[in-house]
Design a protein around this motif. Structure first.
Motif, PDB file in Angstrom:
ATOM      1  N   ASP B  65     -11.103  18.321  40.172  1.00  0.00           N
ATOM      2  CA  ASP B  65     -10.451  19.578  40.562  1.00  0.00           C
ATOM      3  C   ASP B  65     -10.753  20.757  39.641  1.00  0.00           C
ATOM      4  N   HIS B  66     -11.081  20.498  38.389  1.00  0.00           N
ATOM      5  CA  HIS B  66     -11.166  21.620  37.449  1.00  0.00           C
ATOM      6  C   HIS B  66     -12.349  22.551  37.735  1.00  0.00           C
ATOM      7  N   PHE B  67     -13.507  21.945  37.887  1.00  0.00           N
ATOM      8  CA  PHE B  67     -14.715  22.766  38.064  1.00  0.00           C
ATOM      9  C   PHE B  67     -15.339  22.592  39.447  1.00  0.00           C
ATOM     10  N   GLY B 101      -7.977  18.879  46.107  1.00  0.00           N
ATOM     11  CA  GLY B 101      -6.902  19.784  45.723  1.00  0.00           C
ATOM     12  C   GLY B 101      -6.681  19.692  44.231  1.00  0.00           C
ATOM     13  N   VAL B 102      -5.854  20.571  43.710  1.00  0.00           N
ATOM     14  CA  VAL B 102      -5.469  20.502  42.301  1.00  0.00           C
ATOM     15  C   VAL B 102      -4.663  19.214  42.134  1.00  0.00           C
ATOM     16  N   CYS B 103      -5.071  18.396  41.173  1.00  0.00           N
ATOM     17  CA  CYS B 103      -4.585  17.007  41.124  1.00  0.00           C
ATOM     18  C   CYS B 103      -3.065  16.887  41.188  1.00  0.00           C
ATOM     19  N   HIS B 104      -2.340  17.742  40.464  1.00  0.00           N
ATOM     20  CA  HIS B 104      -0.877  17.564  40.443  1.00  0.00           C
ATOM     21  C   HIS B 104      -0.207  18.045  41.725  1.00  0.00           C
ATOM     22  N   ALA B 105      -0.929  18.795  42.533  1.00  0.00           N
ATOM     23  CA  ALA B 105      -0.387  19.163  43.840  1.00  0.00           C
ATOM     24  C   ALA B 105      -0.766  18.094  44.860  1.00  0.00           C
ATOM     25  N   GLY B 122      -5.148  12.109  32.440  1.00  0.00           N
ATOM     26  CA  GLY B 122      -5.675  12.830  31.290  1.00  0.00           C
ATOM     27  C   GLY B 122      -5.522  14.318  31.481  1.00  0.00           C
ATOM     28  N   ASP B 123      -4.280  14.744  31.625  1.00  0.00           N
ATOM     29  CA  ASP B 123      -4.001  16.157  31.859  1.00  0.00           C
ATOM     30  C   ASP B 123      -2.560  16.441  31.473  1.00  0.00           C
ATOM     31  N   SER B 124      -2.375  17.525  30.744  1.00  0.00           N
ATOM     32  CA  SER B 124      -1.044  17.750  30.165  1.00  0.00           C
ATOM     33  C   SER B 124       0.033  18.031  31.212  1.00  0.00           C
ATOM     34  N   GLY B 298      -1.909  30.632  42.415  1.00  0.00           N
ATOM     35  CA  GLY B 298      -2.507  29.311  42.587  1.00  0.00           C
ATOM     36  C   GLY B 298      -2.000  28.375  41.523  1.00  0.00           C
ATOM     37  N   SER B 299      -2.669  27.233  41.362  1.00  0.00           N
ATOM     38  CA  SER B 299      -2.416  26.233  40.312  1.00  0.00           C
ATOM     39  C   SER B 299      -1.369  25.201  40.689  1.00  0.00           C
ATOM     40  N   CYS B 300      -1.276  24.190  39.806  1.00  0.00           N
ATOM     41  CA  CYS B 300      -0.318  23.106  40.006  1.00  0.00           C
ATOM     42  C   CYS B 300       1.118  23.589  39.822  1.00  0.00           C
ATOM     43  N   THR B 301       1.288  24.761  39.244  1.00  0.00           N
ATOM     44  CA  THR B 301       2.641  25.289  39.048  1.00  0.00           C
ATOM     45  C   THR B 301       3.146  25.966  40.323  1.00  0.00           C
ATOM     46  N   THR B 359      -9.022  24.808  43.810  1.00  0.00           N
ATOM     47  CA  THR B 359      -9.706  24.494  42.546  1.00  0.00           C
ATOM     48  C   THR B 359      -8.777  24.892  41.403  1.00  0.00           C
ATOM     49  N   CYS B 360      -8.970  24.273  40.253  1.00  0.00           N
ATOM     50  CA  CYS B 360      -8.258  24.752  39.061  1.00  0.00           C
ATOM     51  C   CYS B 360      -8.867  26.085  38.647  1.00  0.00           C
ATOM     52  N   GLY B 361     -10.202  26.116  38.688  1.00  0.00           N
ATOM     53  CA  GLY B 361     -10.957  27.349  38.512  1.00  0.00           C
ATOM     54  C   GLY B 361     -10.460  28.302  37.452  1.00  0.00           C
ATOM     55  N   ALA B 362      -9.937  29.424  37.922  1.00  0.00           N
ATOM     56  CA  ALA B 362      -9.570  30.502  37.007  1.00  0.00           C
ATOM     57  C   ALA B 362      -8.363  30.163  36.140  1.00  0.00           C
ATOM     58  N   CYS B 363      -7.524  29.247  36.598  1.00  0.00           N
ATOM     59  CA  CYS B 363      -6.304  28.914  35.854  1.00  0.00           C
ATOM     60  C   CYS B 363      -6.615  28.562  34.412  1.00  0.00           C
ATOM     61  N   LEU B 364      -7.721  27.845  34.203  1.00  0.00           N
ATOM     62  CA  LEU B 364      -8.076  27.466  32.837  1.00  0.00           C
ATOM     63  C   LEU B 364      -9.312  28.220  32.356  1.00  0.00           C
ATOM     64  N   GLY B 365      -9.610  29.321  33.008  1.00  0.00           N
ATOM     65  CA  GLY B 365     -10.782  30.084  32.574  1.00  0.00           C
ATOM     66  C   GLY B 365     -12.073  29.342  32.831  1.00  0.00           C
ATOM     67  N   THR B 381       0.293  30.912  37.134  1.00  0.00           N
ATOM     68  CA  THR B 381      -0.040  29.657  36.452  1.00  0.00           C
ATOM     69  C   THR B 381       0.954  29.377  35.322  1.00  0.00           C
ATOM     70  N   ASN B 382       0.579  28.503  34.412  1.00  0.00           N
ATOM     71  CA  ASN B 382       1.555  28.018  33.433  1.00  0.00           C
ATOM     72  C   ASN B 382       1.249  28.342  31.983  1.00  0.00           C
ATOM     73  N   ARG B 383       0.064  28.871  31.688  1.00  0.00           N
ATOM     74  CA  ARG B 383      -0.314  29.103  30.287  1.00  0.00           C
ATOM     75  C   ARG B 383      -0.916  30.478  30.113  1.00  0.00           C
ATOM     76  N   GLY B 387      -7.397  33.562  25.482  1.00  0.00           N
ATOM     77  CA  GLY B 387      -8.626  33.091  26.136  1.00  0.00           C
ATOM     78  C   GLY B 387      -8.412  32.129  27.287  1.00  0.00           C
ATOM     79  N   ARG B 388      -7.181  31.914  27.694  1.00  0.00           N
ATOM     80  CA  ARG B 388      -6.916  30.901  28.716  1.00  0.00           C
ATOM     81  C   ARG B 388      -7.664  31.164  30.025  1.00  0.00           C
ATOM     82  N   MET B 389      -7.731  32.440  30.432  1.00  0.00           N
ATOM     83  CA  MET B 389      -8.386  32.734  31.710  1.00  0.00           C
ATOM     84  C   MET B 389      -9.701  33.482  31.530  1.00  0.00           C
TER      85      MET B 389
HETATM   86  S1  SF4 Z   1      -2.746  23.835  34.741  1.00  0.00           S
HETATM   87 FE1  SF4 Z   1      -4.381  24.801  35.861  1.00  0.00          FE
HETATM   88  S2  SF4 Z   1      -6.192  23.716  35.098  1.00  0.00           S
HETATM   89 FE2  SF4 Z   1      -4.448  22.447  34.587  1.00  0.00          FE
HETATM   90  S3  SF4 Z   1      -4.216  21.010  36.321  1.00  0.00           S
HETATM   91 FE3  SF4 Z   1      -2.894  22.792  36.714  1.00  0.00          FE
HETATM   92  S4  SF4 Z   1      -4.150  24.128  37.981  1.00  0.00           S
HETATM   93 FE4  SF4 Z   1      -5.532  22.700  37.000  1.00  0.00          FE
END
Ligand code: SF4
Lengths: 162, 420
Positions: B65-67, B101-105, B122-124, B298-301, B359-365, B381-383, B387-389
Motif C-alpha cells: 500500500d505504501h508505494f 487499499g491502505v492496509c489498516h482500512a 510492521g506498521d505503527s 485520505g489515509s488510515c486515519t 495508496t499511502c502515497g502522500a501521507c508519508l511523503g 492524516t495522523n502525523r 518532512g513527513r509529507m
Molecule cells: S499512516 Fe499513512 S503511510 Fe502509514 S499506513 Fe496509514 S495511510 Fe499508510
C-alpha cells in the motif's frame, strides 16, 4: 566501549527524521546509512565515526515502526543511542537487532557534543572522560539481555527453532 | 481483582487464565499483516537464517500500500519480491492493485479483524484495529520475521490508561478532533508503552469507523495499542464483514488502570495540530491567517466513506480556492467504488480536487502529493513531523476531513462550521 557523543538535545526525535520515508524504497544498511538523520542534521553522516554515540532527549524514535531507523544509525557507525527515554517500537527494534539503546534519564542535559564517553553495560555506568562526570543507568537484564546477547531476536529464535 | 480487555486477550493467547502488566509473555498471533515497506527486509532476514518457511501461511494477509501503484523501480522490485514470496509460501490473501487499499482500512473491511484476536503488522498504526476489540499493535521487521517464522511474538503486558469520554460532539466536531484533543492533553509520549482503552457515552455513540480514527492515533501518544470494548455495533460490523466465529472479551468493572483520564467533549471545538507534533492542537478559530498550498483527505486515519461524505457535503457546489490544490484518496478500492456510486467523487472533481486510487502515497511523503520547501498542507492524516509529507522545510497541519475540506475552499485554514 568508548566513543564520542553527538548530542541532539531535543525530545521526540522521530523516525521520519532518523530516516525519511523517501528512502524507504531501500532496505540495505549501507544505502540507508547515507541518509541517517538527514532531516535533522544534514552533516550527520560526515561527523559520525565508527563506534560513536548519539545522545538525545525524551521519546527518541517515536513515530513509524520502520526498523530502517535502527539500520541507518548502525550503518552510519553509531554504536549506541543513549536517550532520556525511548519510544516503544524503536526500543523494541533496537533490542531485536542486538543494537544498544540505553535509557538514562537526564543524560541529554549533562553531555555535550564531542564529549568522550566510556560505557560499562554490565554495571550500568557511563563515564564522561571529557567532563570527569559519571552517570548511571539501569543495566539491561532478562529477556532483552538474552536477545541482545544472541545478536538479535532472529538469532535468538533460530537457536530455538532449528 | 478484575482484568482489562487487553490483559484478557493476551492471557488467552498464551494459554493462561491471567497475566499482569509488566510480565513478559509469548503470545500466539492470529493475524499477521504485511505491507510493502517493512516486509521485504523480514523476508531477507528469514532467508538468511534458513527460517524461510512461514509457520502459518493462512494467518498472513499481504497488502502492498505504501508505494503502490509502484512509485519507481525500487518500489516495483519490493512489491515483486513480496508477490513471489507470498506465492512460494502458499499465502493466498494477497491484495493486488485493483483490489487494494491502505492496509489498516482494508483489513477490517475484508473481515480479518474480529474481537478478541491478536494482530500485528510492521506498521505503527496497527493500533487501529483495537476499535473492534482486538489486541493489535505495530512492530518492526525483525518482530515481523519472528512472527512469520513462529506464529508467536514476545510482549511485555502493558499497563492500561482508561479514557472516559463523555458528552456529545457539537456541530463540525468529529472523532479526529477528539483524538487530537486527547494527544494535546497527554502529549506525544503520554501513553508510552501503555494500552489506551477508550470508553464512555461518546464511544457508545460513535460509529465503528469513527472509533477506528480514535484508535488509529493511539501511537501518536506513544501507545502500544488502542482498544474499545466490543458492543452491539462492533458485532454488527464484524458479522457484516466475516462469517468467522469470534470471542468477546471485555474489561471487568474492577479492572486496574494505571491512570484514568476523563474528558467531556461537549465543548470541544474543531482542532488543528500545528507542525511538527500531533500534540500541537489549537482550536481552529484561533489559528489566524494560514494559507494552505495543499489540502489532503485520505489515509488510515480519515480516508473512509464517512470521511468522504463529510468532505463532499462541504465541497458540494463550492470550489477549491485558486491557490490551493486538493487531493482526495479513498482508503480502499471498495470505498472508492462506494464514493463513486454515491456521487461523492463527482463532487470532489467538480470542486477542482484530484481523486486518486487508494495508496499511502502522500501521507508519508512517498509519492503522489509531495510538498516543496516552504509549502503548507492541511491533512486528514495522523502525523505532522518534519518532512513527513515532503521537504523538511514544508509544514503539515492535521485536522478532520471537514476542516480540511473547508480549508481547501477558503485557501487557508478555516472553520468547518462556517461551511455547514
Ligand atoms: S499512516 Fe499513512 S503511510 Fe502509514 S499506513 Fe496509514 S495511510 Fe499508510
Amino acid at each position: 566501549m568508548t566513543g564520542k557523543a553527538h548530542c541532539y538535545k531535543r525530545d521526540h526525535i522521530n523516525t521520519d527524521e532518523i530516516i525519511p520515508a523517501r528512502y524507504l524504497n531501500m532496505d540495505r544498511e549501507a544505502d540507508l546509512a547515507q541518509h541517517a538523520m538527514e532531516d535533522i542534521d544534514p552533516e550527520f553522516v560526515k561527523k559520525i565515526n565508527q563506534g560513536d554515540f548519539i545522545i538525545a532527549g525524551e521519546d527518541f524514535g517515536c513515530g513509524s515502526s520502520r526498523e530502517h531507523a535502527v539500520w541507518a544509525l548502525r550503518g552510519a557507525g553509531v554504536r549506541a543511542v543513549i536517550a532520556d527515554t525511548f519510544a516503544r517500537i524503536f526500543y523494541r527494534n533496537c533490542v531485536n537487532n542486538g543494537f544498544l539503546a540505553i535509557e538514562c534519564p537526564g543524560i541529554s542535559q549533562q553531555v555535550d557534543s564531542g564529549d568522550e564517553l566510556e560505557i560499562d553495560i554490565e554495571k550500568g555506568i557511563i563515564k564522561n572522560r571529557t567532563k570527569g562526570d559519571q552517570y548511571t543507568f539501569q543495566p539491561i537484564t532478562g529477556f532483552a539481555r538474552e536477545v541482545i546477547g544472541a545478536g538479535g531476536l532472529l538469532n535468538y529464535i533460530a537457536g530455538k527453532v532449528v | 481483582m478484575g482484568a482489562t480487555i487487553t490483559e484478557k486477550i493476551l492471557a488467552a493467547h498464551c494459554g493462561r487464565t491471567q497475566v499482569n502488566p509488566g510480565e513478559l509473555i509469548n503470545a500466539e498471533i492470529d493475524v499477521i499483516m504485511c505491507h510493502d515497506v517493512t516486509t521485504t527486509p523480514a523476508i531477507d532476514m528469514l532467508t538468511d537464517r534458513g527460517l524461510s518457511r512461514v509457520a502459518h501461511p493462512e494467518r498472513v494477509v499481504v497488502i502492498p500500500d505504501h508505494f503502490v501503484p509502484n512509485k519507481d523501480i525500487k518500489s516495483a522490485e519490493m512489491v515483486a519480491k513480496i508477490r513471489r514470496w507470498a506465492k512460494e509460501q502458499g499465502i493466498d490473501k494477497f491484495y493486488e492493485l485493483g483490489r487494494h487499499g491502505v492496509c489498516h482500512a482494508l483489513l477490517p473491511e475484508q473481515g480479518y479483524v474480529r474481537p478478541g484476536i491478536t494482530i500485528v503488522c510492521g506498521d505503527s498504526h496497527t493500533c487501529t484495529h483495537g476499535a473492534l476489540g482486538a489486541f493489535s499493535t505495530g512492530i518492526g521487521s525483525t518482530d515481523l520475521a519472528a512472527t512469520l517464522a513462529t506464529g508467536k511474538l514476545w510482549f511485555k503486558v502493558p499497563e492500561t490508561i482508561l479514557f472516559r469520554l463523555n458528552g456529545k460532539l457539537g456541530k463540525g466536531v468529529y472523532a479526529k478532533d477528539v483524538i487530537l484533543e486527547i494527544i494535546r492533553q497527554i502529549g506525544v509520549d503520554g501513553a508510552l508503552y501503555k494500552a489506551m482503552e477508550f470508553t464512555g457515552e461518546l464511544i457508545d455513540e460513535l460509529s465503528v469507523e469513527a472509533r477506528m480514527t480514535i484508535c488509529n492515533m493511539a501511537i501518536e501518544a506513544g501507545g502500544k495499542s488502542g482498544i474499545i470494548n466490543p458492543d452491539q455495533k462492533t458485532i454488527n460490523y464484524v458479522e457484516a464483514h466475516t462469517a468467522e466465529p469470534f470471542k468477546i472479551f471485555k474489561s471487568d468493572s474492577d479492572a486496574e488502570y494505571c491512570r484514568i483520564v476523563e474528558i467531556n467533549v461537549t465543548d470541544l471545538e474543531p482542532l488543528v495540530a500545528f507542525p511538527h507534533l500531533p500534540s500541537n492542537g489549537k482550536p481552529v478559530w484561533q489559528v489566524g491567517e494560514i494559507p494552505v498550498d495543499q489540502a489532503y483527505i485520505g489515509s488510515c486515519t480519515n480516508g473512509r466513506i464517512e470521511d468522504l461524505r463529510v468532505a463532499a457535503e462541504i465541497l458540494k457546489n463550492r470550489q477549491v480556492a485558486k491557490n490551493t490544490r486538493m487531493i482526495v484518496v479513498p482508503a480502499t478500492t471498495n470505498i472508492w467504488k462506494q464514493a463513486n456510486q454515491e456521487g461523492l467523487l463527482d463532487i470532489f472533481m467538480a470542486a477542482g480536487a484530484a481523486v486518486s486510487t487508494p495508496t499511502c502515497g502522500a501521507c508519508l511523503g512517498g509519492h503522489m502529493g509531495i510538498l516543496a520547501a516552504g509549502e503548507r498542507c492541511i491533512s486528514s492524516t495522523n502525523r505532522n513531523f518534519i518532512g513527513r509529507m515532503g521537504s523538511p522545510q514544508s509544514e503539515v497541519y492535521l485536522a478532520s476531513p471537514a476542516t480540511v475540506a473547508a480549508s481547501a475552499v477558503a485557501g487557508k485554514i478555516a472553520d468547518p462550521r462556517n461551511y455547514m
